[in-house]
Scaffold this motif. Sequence first.
Motif, PDB file in Angstrom:
ATOM      1  N   ARG A  55       0.823  -1.211   0.000  1.00 44.92           N
ATOM      2  CA  ARG A  55       0.000   0.000   0.000  1.00 44.92           C
ATOM      3  C   ARG A  55       0.858   1.261   0.000  1.00 44.92           C
ATOM      4  O   ARG A  55       1.952   1.276   0.537  1.00 44.92           O
ATOM      5  CB  ARG A  55      -0.914   0.002   1.225  1.00 44.92           C
ATOM      6  N   GLY A  56       0.303   2.312  -0.619  1.00 47.28           N
ATOM      7  CA  GLY A  56       0.989   3.587  -0.655  1.00 47.28           C
ATOM      8  C   GLY A  56       0.028   4.736  -0.450  1.00 47.28           C
ATOM      9  O   GLY A  56      -1.182   4.600  -0.671  1.00 47.28           O
ATOM     10  N   GLN A  57       0.563   5.862  -0.023  1.00 51.22           N
ATOM     11  CA  GLN A  57      -0.238   7.064   0.209  1.00 51.22           C
ATOM     12  C   GLN A  57       0.499   8.266  -0.364  1.00 51.22           C
ATOM     13  O   GLN A  57       1.732   8.311  -0.335  1.00 51.22           O
ATOM     14  CB  GLN A  57      -0.466   7.294   1.706  1.00 51.22           C
ATOM     15  N   VAL A  58      -0.261   9.228  -0.901  1.00 53.34           N
ATOM     16  CA  VAL A  58       0.305  10.454  -1.448  1.00 53.34           C
ATOM     17  C   VAL A  58      -0.601  11.617  -1.062  1.00 53.34           C
ATOM     18  O   VAL A  58      -1.828  11.489  -1.087  1.00 53.34           O
ATOM     19  CB  VAL A  58       0.423  10.419  -2.990  1.00 53.34           C
ATOM     20  N   ALA A  59       0.006  12.746  -0.726  1.00 57.03           N
ATOM     21  CA  ALA A  59      -0.768  13.959  -0.430  1.00 57.03           C
ATOM     22  C   ALA A  59       0.116  15.170  -0.681  1.00 57.03           C
ATOM     23  O   ALA A  59       1.349  15.065  -0.786  1.00 57.03           O
ATOM     24  CB  ALA A  59      -1.272  13.964   1.011  1.00 57.03           C
ATOM     25  N   VAL A  60      -0.532  16.316  -0.790  1.00 62.02           N
ATOM     26  CA  VAL A  60       0.168  17.597  -0.869  1.00 62.02           C
ATOM     27  C   VAL A  60      -0.268  18.440   0.320  1.00 62.02           C
ATOM     28  O   VAL A  60      -1.472  18.565   0.580  1.00 62.02           O
ATOM     29  CB  VAL A  60      -0.143  18.339  -2.185  1.00 62.02           C
ATOM     30  N   LEU A  71      -3.674  18.847  -3.022  1.00 65.06           N
ATOM     31  CA  LEU A  71      -3.810  19.652  -1.812  1.00 65.06           C
ATOM     32  C   LEU A  71      -5.238  19.532  -1.285  1.00 65.06           C
ATOM     33  O   LEU A  71      -6.206  19.792  -1.995  1.00 65.06           O
ATOM     34  CB  LEU A  71      -3.489  21.109  -2.122  1.00 65.06           C
ATOM     35  N   GLY A  72      -5.371  19.093  -0.036  1.00 62.61           N
ATOM     36  CA  GLY A  72      -6.687  18.883   0.553  1.00 62.61           C
ATOM     37  C   GLY A  72      -7.250  17.501   0.310  1.00 62.61           C
ATOM     38  O   GLY A  72      -8.391  17.206   0.701  1.00 62.61           O
ATOM     39  N   ARG A  73      -6.446  16.629  -0.311  1.00 61.27           N
ATOM     40  CA  ARG A  73      -6.879  15.254  -0.565  1.00 61.27           C
ATOM     41  C   ARG A  73      -5.744  14.290  -0.243  1.00 61.27           C
ATOM     42  O   ARG A  73      -4.573  14.610  -0.448  1.00 61.27           O
ATOM     43  CB  ARG A  73      -7.291  15.067  -2.026  1.00 61.27           C
ATOM     44  N   LEU A  74      -6.092  13.126   0.245  1.00 62.07           N
ATOM     45  CA  LEU A  74      -5.120  12.066   0.515  1.00 62.07           C
ATOM     46  C   LEU A  74      -5.477  10.885  -0.373  1.00 62.07           C
ATOM     47  O   LEU A  74      -6.568  10.322  -0.266  1.00 62.07           O
ATOM     48  CB  LEU A  74      -5.167  11.661   1.990  1.00 62.07           C
ATOM     49  N   ALA A  75      -4.566  10.512  -1.269  1.00 61.95           N
ATOM     50  CA  ALA A  75      -4.786   9.397  -2.186  1.00 61.95           C
ATOM     51  C   ALA A  75      -4.156   8.131  -1.612  1.00 61.95           C
ATOM     52  O   ALA A  75      -2.993   8.146  -1.180  1.00 61.95           O
ATOM     53  CB  ALA A  75      -4.189   9.705  -3.552  1.00 61.95           C
ATOM     54  N   LEU A  76      -4.909   7.040  -1.586  1.00 66.54           N
ATOM     55  CA  LEU A  76      -4.449   5.777  -1.030  1.00 66.54           C
ATOM     56  C   LEU A  76      -4.508   4.702  -2.112  1.00 66.54           C
ATOM     57  O   LEU A  76      -5.552   4.509  -2.750  1.00 66.54           O
ATOM     58  CB  LEU A  76      -5.299   5.360   0.169  1.00 66.54           C
ATOM     59  N   TRP A  93      -7.552   2.590  -6.032  1.00 68.07           N
ATOM     60  CA  TRP A  93      -7.261   3.894  -5.451  1.00 68.07           C
ATOM     61  C   TRP A  93      -8.467   4.353  -4.650  1.00 68.07           C
ATOM     62  O   TRP A  93      -9.614   4.130  -5.059  1.00 68.07           O
ATOM     63  CB  TRP A  93      -6.984   4.932  -6.540  1.00 68.07           C
ATOM     64  N   ARG A  94      -8.201   4.977  -3.509  1.00 68.24           N
ATOM     65  CA  ARG A  94      -9.245   5.643  -2.730  1.00 68.24           C
ATOM     66  C   ARG A  94      -8.789   7.064  -2.441  1.00 68.24           C
ATOM     67  O   ARG A  94      -7.604   7.368  -2.508  1.00 68.24           O
ATOM     68  CB  ARG A  94      -9.513   4.936  -1.387  1.00 68.24           C
ATOM     69  N   GLU A  95      -9.729   7.916  -2.102  1.00 72.89           N
ATOM     70  CA  GLU A  95      -9.391   9.304  -1.814  1.00 72.89           C
ATOM     71  C   GLU A  95     -10.110   9.760  -0.554  1.00 72.89           C
ATOM     72  O   GLU A  95     -11.294   9.489  -0.372  1.00 72.89           O
ATOM     73  CB  GLU A  95      -9.795  10.196  -2.998  1.00 72.89           C
ATOM     74  N   LEU A  96      -9.365  10.418   0.317  1.00 71.63           N
ATOM     75  CA  LEU A  96      -9.927  10.988   1.536  1.00 71.63           C
ATOM     76  C   LEU A  96      -9.741  12.506   1.500  1.00 71.63           C
ATOM     77  O   LEU A  96      -8.716  13.003   1.032  1.00 71.63           O
ATOM     78  CB  LEU A  96      -9.236  10.421   2.778  1.00 71.63           C
TER      79      LEU A  96
END
Length: 407
Positions: A180-185, A248-253, A261-264
């Motif tokens: 699993r990985g996560q990306v955010a700004v 920015l304002g979103r966390l992609a998983l 992919w999911r988004e928070l």
Amino acid sequence: MTAPTVEAASTGVTPRPPLVPEGPPLDTERLARYARHLTLPGVGVSGQRRLAAARILVIGAGGLGSPALLYLAAAGVGTLGVIDDDVVDESNLQRQVIHARADVGRPKVESARDAVLAANPDVAVELHPVRLTAANALEIVRQYDLVVDGSDNFATRYLVSDATTLAGIPHVWGALDRFRGQVAVFWSAPPPGHPPVTYRDVFPEAPPPGTVPSCAEGGVLGALCATIGSVMVTEAVKLVTGAGRSLLGRLALYDAADVTWRELRVLPDPTRPPVTRVEEPAPEVCEVPAPGAAPTTGGEVSATELRDLLDSPTPPFLLDVREEFERDIVAIPGAVLVPSGRFQGPGAADAVAALPQDRPVAVYCKAGGRSQRVVDALRAAGRHDVLQVTGGVLAWVRDVDPSLPRY
């Protein structure tokens, strides 16, 4: 039959200006090199000139830093800073594609620099062969337009978050765990109409020790580094040029096992204390202590002291709490392997009870993080004759038997 025209629904997102001003005009050679960018809506000649003028700092030349540095260089980013105090070892090569077999033993920043310049000799590479600390984080970060954080421990992530918050520059963050990985700004001072969010809005505190698998225990799919690292570069390029919609304002998983992919949504935490300075966070279990660093609790013994104890008439019981594959690479002679995970959860009491009661127990792992957890667990269970081998098997190789392999 003419295909229908489809109009995208409005996202309601406020337009975001480019982060970096345009650099000098591109010459003929660079117009040819970046031709596929120049025809790309949102980038074009103007965006390419902004990339050439950009200064981007990459934290870590490891799993995420490797693809990030290579793709940023290929994209034509003018100046790349890279900070890492580690050297290349054999176990890095499974995922840290910026390094080659011949680089084992070299400082990672030097190996990364050579690979970047081989990919694009126009890039200026600035090396920071140091560990990021509260004392140097803000000074280093302020030299750049944005930071791409590929660090692998919580202490560094909080340092990066606080330094970028105080500097007011964007922070592109990524993390890996097995499949699993996560990306955010994150950006504490974004353009009007965008949320001022930071890493601490998502992770106010580091998880308690023992709740996150250590690096060796958890593992990571090598190709996952390329997936997450390339998304981080995409976000950096979008920020520099003003193209697209930022994370920015979103966390992609991302879950590579299921290819999903999911988004928070990420919002500023109104209860979060303001960041007024960069402070040194407490180290966590996945962080490798400096050689000779003392454990937090319990007795301790150095590698050379352990050698003398093992040669004495009453040697301690030597407990290796690494994983089996690590023992197969290198081990201290006479050690009994019981992976650290056995001392947690429902079966922990049985693991503790199985240890001999008639002599002290000396515990070691690779460098000290996992063995400290086991020492703490044993002492909590009533064993007070427990010794922490500071520096682990790496200290044994360094100080007792340099002929043994490192990893």
